[in-house]
Design a protein around this motif. Structure first.
Motif, PDB file in Angstrom:
ATOM      1  N   PRO A  10      15.109  10.279   3.168  1.00 53.39           N
ATOM      2  CA  PRO A  10      15.286   8.983   3.526  1.00 53.39           C
ATOM      3  C   PRO A  10      13.991   7.947   3.246  1.00 53.39           C
ATOM      4  CG  PRO A  10      16.245  10.391   5.071  1.00 53.39           C
ATOM      5  CD  PRO A  10      15.284  11.063   4.044  1.00 53.39           C
ATOM      6  N   LEU A  11      14.073   6.686   3.140  1.00 59.55           N
ATOM      7  CA  LEU A  11      13.053   5.941   2.761  1.00 59.55           C
ATOM      8  C   LEU A  11      12.270   5.753   4.017  1.00 59.55           C
ATOM      9  CD1 LEU A  11      14.514   3.497   0.527  1.00 59.55           C
ATOM     10  CD2 LEU A  11      12.489   4.725  -0.056  1.00 59.55           C
ATOM     11  N   ALA A  12      12.895   5.662   5.278  1.00 53.40           N
ATOM     12  CA  ALA A  12      12.204   5.559   6.613  1.00 53.40           C
ATOM     13  C   ALA A  12      11.468   6.513   6.769  1.00 53.40           C
ATOM     14  CB  ALA A  12      13.217   5.632   7.505  1.00 53.40           C
ATOM     15  N   LEU A  13      11.709   7.871   6.386  1.00 53.89           N
ATOM     16  CA  LEU A  13      10.797   8.988   6.583  1.00 53.89           C
ATOM     17  C   LEU A  13       9.687   9.076   5.744  1.00 53.89           C
ATOM     18  CD1 LEU A  13      10.348  11.665   7.907  1.00 53.89           C
ATOM     19  CD2 LEU A  13      11.788  12.751   6.232  1.00 53.89           C
ATOM     20  N   SER A  14       9.764   8.676   4.120  1.00 54.85           N
ATOM     21  CA  SER A  14       8.873   8.742   3.081  1.00 54.85           C
ATOM     22  C   SER A  14       7.905   7.639   3.595  1.00 54.85           C
ATOM     23  CB  SER A  14       9.287   8.658   1.851  1.00 54.85           C
ATOM     24  OG  SER A  14      10.247   7.396   1.698  1.00 54.85           O
ATOM     25  N   THR A  15       8.330   6.464   4.335  1.00 49.83           N
ATOM     26  CA  THR A  15       7.372   5.504   4.594  1.00 49.83           C
ATOM     27  C   THR A  15       6.662   5.756   5.718  1.00 49.83           C
ATOM     28  OG1 THR A  15       8.937   3.577   3.905  1.00 49.83           O
ATOM     29  CG2 THR A  15       7.305   3.059   5.623  1.00 49.83           C
ATOM     30  N   SER A  16       7.125   6.632   6.647  1.00 49.78           N
ATOM     31  CA  SER A  16       6.362   7.035   7.700  1.00 49.78           C
ATOM     32  C   SER A  16       5.299   8.104   7.405  1.00 49.78           C
ATOM     33  CB  SER A  16       7.238   7.816   8.730  1.00 49.78           C
ATOM     34  OG  SER A  16       8.123   6.647   9.464  1.00 49.78           O
ATOM     35  N   VAL A  17       5.875   9.028   6.239  1.00 43.97           N
ATOM     36  CA  VAL A  17       4.911  10.025   5.986  1.00 43.97           C
ATOM     37  C   VAL A  17       3.673   9.487   5.140  1.00 43.97           C
ATOM     38  CG1 VAL A  17       4.780  12.022   4.245  1.00 43.97           C
ATOM     39  CG2 VAL A  17       6.694  11.774   5.908  1.00 43.97           C
ATOM     40  N   PHE A  18       3.832   8.472   4.201  1.00 41.64           N
ATOM     41  CA  PHE A  18       2.965   7.886   3.416  1.00 41.64           C
ATOM     42  C   PHE A  18       1.986   7.099   4.507  1.00 41.64           C
ATOM     43  CE2 PHE A  18       5.775   8.151  -0.335  1.00 41.64           C
ATOM     44  CZ  PHE A  18       5.087   9.435  -0.895  1.00 41.64           C
ATOM     45  N   ALA A  19       2.457   6.568   5.472  1.00 44.34           N
ATOM     46  CA  ALA A  19       1.662   5.957   6.445  1.00 44.34           C
ATOM     47  C   ALA A  19       0.767   6.893   7.023  1.00 44.34           C
ATOM     48  CB  ALA A  19       2.356   4.996   7.383  1.00 44.34           C
ATOM     49  N   ALA A  20       1.245   7.878   7.458  1.00 42.93           N
ATOM     50  CA  ALA A  20       0.493   8.830   8.110  1.00 42.93           C
ATOM     51  C   ALA A  20      -0.641   9.565   7.139  1.00 42.93           C
ATOM     52  CB  ALA A  20       1.422   9.945   8.637  1.00 42.93           C
ATOM     53  N   ILE A  21      -0.238   9.763   5.944  1.00 42.34           N
ATOM     54  CA  ILE A  21      -1.093  10.484   5.066  1.00 42.34           C
ATOM     55  C   ILE A  21      -2.487   9.503   4.826  1.00 42.34           C
ATOM     56  CG2 ILE A  21      -1.593  11.157   2.541  1.00 42.34           C
ATOM     57  CD1 ILE A  21       1.297  12.361   2.801  1.00 42.34           C
ATOM     58  N   THR A  24      -1.513   4.214  -1.165  1.00 45.33           N
ATOM     59  CA  THR A  24      -1.261   2.736  -0.912  1.00 45.33           C
ATOM     60  C   THR A  24      -0.085   2.296  -2.012  1.00 45.33           C
ATOM     61  OG1 THR A  24      -2.841   1.775  -2.136  1.00 45.33           O
ATOM     62  CG2 THR A  24      -3.364   1.907  -0.020  1.00 45.33           C
ATOM     63  N   PHE A  25      -0.046   2.887  -3.181  1.00 45.84           N
ATOM     64  CA  PHE A  25       1.028   2.541  -3.944  1.00 45.84           C
ATOM     65  C   PHE A  25       2.154   3.103  -3.756  1.00 45.84           C
ATOM     66  CE2 PHE A  25      -2.283   1.389  -7.222  1.00 45.84           C
ATOM     67  CZ  PHE A  25      -1.727   0.074  -7.672  1.00 45.84           C
ATOM     68  N   ALA A  26       2.308   4.456  -3.490  1.00 47.65           N
ATOM     69  CA  ALA A  26       3.375   5.240  -2.957  1.00 47.65           C
ATOM     70  C   ALA A  26       3.958   4.749  -1.679  1.00 47.65           C
ATOM     71  CB  ALA A  26       2.833   6.754  -2.663  1.00 47.65           C
ATOM     72  N   LEU A  27       3.073   4.308  -0.642  1.00 49.41           N
ATOM     73  CA  LEU A  27       3.518   3.597   0.672  1.00 49.41           C
ATOM     74  C   LEU A  27       4.091   2.298   0.240  1.00 49.41           C
ATOM     75  CD1 LEU A  27       3.782   3.220   3.603  1.00 49.41           C
ATOM     76  CD2 LEU A  27       1.224   2.631   3.825  1.00 49.41           C
ATOM     77  N   GLY A  28       3.385   1.279  -0.480  1.00 47.24           N
ATOM     78  CA  GLY A  28       3.879   0.243  -0.825  1.00 47.24           C
ATOM     79  C   GLY A  28       5.392   0.187  -1.519  1.00 47.24           C
ATOM     80  N   THR A  29       5.645   1.194  -2.381  1.00 51.13           N
ATOM     81  CA  THR A  29       6.795   1.438  -3.285  1.00 51.13           C
ATOM     82  C   THR A  29       7.883   1.791  -2.033  1.00 51.13           C
ATOM     83  OG1 THR A  29       5.807   2.111  -5.127  1.00 51.13           O
ATOM     84  CG2 THR A  29       8.038   2.651  -4.544  1.00 51.13           C
ATOM     85  N   ALA A  30       7.762   2.692  -1.061  1.00 50.82           N
ATOM     86  CA  ALA A  30       8.460   2.991  -0.055  1.00 50.82           C
ATOM     87  C   ALA A  30       8.881   1.790   1.004  1.00 50.82           C
ATOM     88  CB  ALA A  30       8.069   4.185   0.693  1.00 50.82           C
TER      89      ALA A  30
END
Length: 422
Positions: free
Chosen positions: A108-119, A155-161
């Motif tokens: 889910p995009l909510a999860l990937s956004t959270s994961v990338f933000a944590a990373i 940041t690119f991965a997070l921004g995409t999510a």
């Protein structure tokens, strides 16, 4: 942003390099947005238009990224062509990694956004703990440059999510979705001008340029029926790559964005935030809260699918065609032609079951071509049956070519088509 330099010209300490990144002037932000747009449109063009597939495309660009990063890291100073080539490749690769999680692994995009933000938080935390600064005016060692490029990739991965999640929540079309990151960047700029921490302001804006550029690319490339300008992913990619090339040539010649001197003010020291920076942290918190409330309100509103493609995928088969039983739809058509259509459909289904999405996409194009070629001879023989089969084929085409294909939906559509072709 991040231009508060009290630099002292002089010789850098032994083991340091000339700054490996450009000065943050208006051209920096223009090219950054252009690069993010290319990252979105070029990744889509290779993945969907060329039919290479998401996994293969991700592997290809990971290899390209490794090669470009080695080239960039071996340089002893900022070189505009190599630096911005690295940013473009990072943009495409970061987009692909997010799409891989969403489309292939069904995260889910909510999860990937959270994961990338944590990373990203971990990257910044380790970077600051080791170097005592996150300023891009301090990229004068290999280690700091490695931290910098890792942060850029995340940041690119997070921004995409974030961008995809926003559209998923709100149902906004790309033209509308552009306004949110653009407005937030404007508010960050105001905060910076009023005394917000320049390093924090820079990285917040840097992250937001990703959904801004991606939504801009989708708006330009999407068909007019989806609220876009209909330029297509290939044309959009070419236009923006040409613009990036022109600006990079200009900067290479003029050297307007080169930081010439070693910035002694960014040596590893611990500093105390001024009072104004604390106040502006509150300002950013209010902006974040207002954004969350806006997204929550938009998500609660009734909204249509984000694209006509998704709406068409969900549309049921017209009631007038449902009554045809297996055998009825093909009895007036040449058996050899029906056998050809069945063979292609079965091949497509086999590829879907094997997880070969790119192969399935290519193979079903053969079905579309063969069906269209035979329309002039088949339709007059039995218009009702032809319409029925045409609807089943359209459903299968949309399922296989969906932006986020679902294997169960694909198999259902292809199996229904095979049943109808008996």
């Amino acid at each position: 942003m991040d231009r508060s330099r009290t630099a002292k010209a002089g010789r850098a300490p032994e083991g340091t390099l000339q700054n490996k990144v450009p000065e943050v002037i208006i051209w920096f932000w223009i090219i950054k947005v252009l690069c993010t747009t290319v990252g979105e449109s070029f990744a889509d063009w290779i993945n969907f238009e060329l039919g290479i597939g998401l996994k293969a495309t991700s592997v290809i660009f990971t290899v390209v990224l490794a090669a470009v990063l080695v080239w960039q890291l071996r340089l002893d100073r900022y070189r505009p062509p190599v630096y911005w080539l690295t940013v473009v490749v990072l943009s495409v690769t970061g987009t692909l990694y997010t799409d891989l999680l969403t489309d292939e692994l069904q995260v889910p995009l909510a999860l990937s956004t959270s994961v990338f933000a944590a990373i990203l938080a971990v990257v910044f935390g380790v970077w600051y703990a080791r170097e005592r600064t996150l300023s891009i005016h301090s990229i004068v060692t290999r280690r700091r440059e490695a931290f910098y490029w890792l942060a850029v990739l995340v940041t690119f991965a997070l921004g995409t999510a974030i961008g995809d999640w926003t559209i998923e929540l709100t149902g906004w079309r790309p033209g509308t979705a552009v306004l949110l990151p653009a407005g937030l960047i404007g508010l960050i700029f105001i905060g910076w001008r009023l005394g917000a921490n320049p390093v924090l302001s820079f990285w917040l804006a840097f992250i937001l340029t990703r959904p801004l550029g991606a939504n801009l690319g989708d708006w330009l490339a999407s068909p007019s029926a989806d609220g876009g300008l209909g330029l297509g992913t290939a044309t959009t990619s070419v236009i923006f790559l040409a613009a990036i090339l022109a600006i990079v040539i200009y900067l290479t010649v003029t050297q307007k964005d080169v930081i010439e001197e070693y910035d002694a003010s960014h040596t590893p020291t611990v500093t105390t935030r001024p009072r104004r920076e604390h106040v502006m942290l509150g300002y950013f918190a209010v902006v974040a809260l207002a954004t969350a409330l806006l997204l929550g309100w938009a998500a609660a509103q009734p909204h249509a699918s984000t694209s006509t493609e998704e709406a068409e995928e969900e549309a049921p088969v017209p009631a007038s065609t449902v009554s045809l039983a297996p055998g009825q739809a093909t009895r007036h058509f040449p058996p050899s032609e029906i056998a050809k259509f069945r063979s292609i459909t079965q091949d497509t289904l086999d590829k879907v079951r094997a997880g070969d999405q790119a192969g399935a996409t290519k193979r079903i194009t053969d079905l579309e071509t063969a069906w269209d070629d035979d329309q002039s001879t088949l339709e007059p023989k039995d218009p009702t049956a032809w319409q029925f089969l045409d609807g089943r084929i359209d459903t299968a085409l949309k399922a296989v070519r969906a932006r986020h294909p679902d294997q169960a939906t694909e198999q259902q559509a292809l199996t229904a088509l095979l049943d109808s072709l008996t």
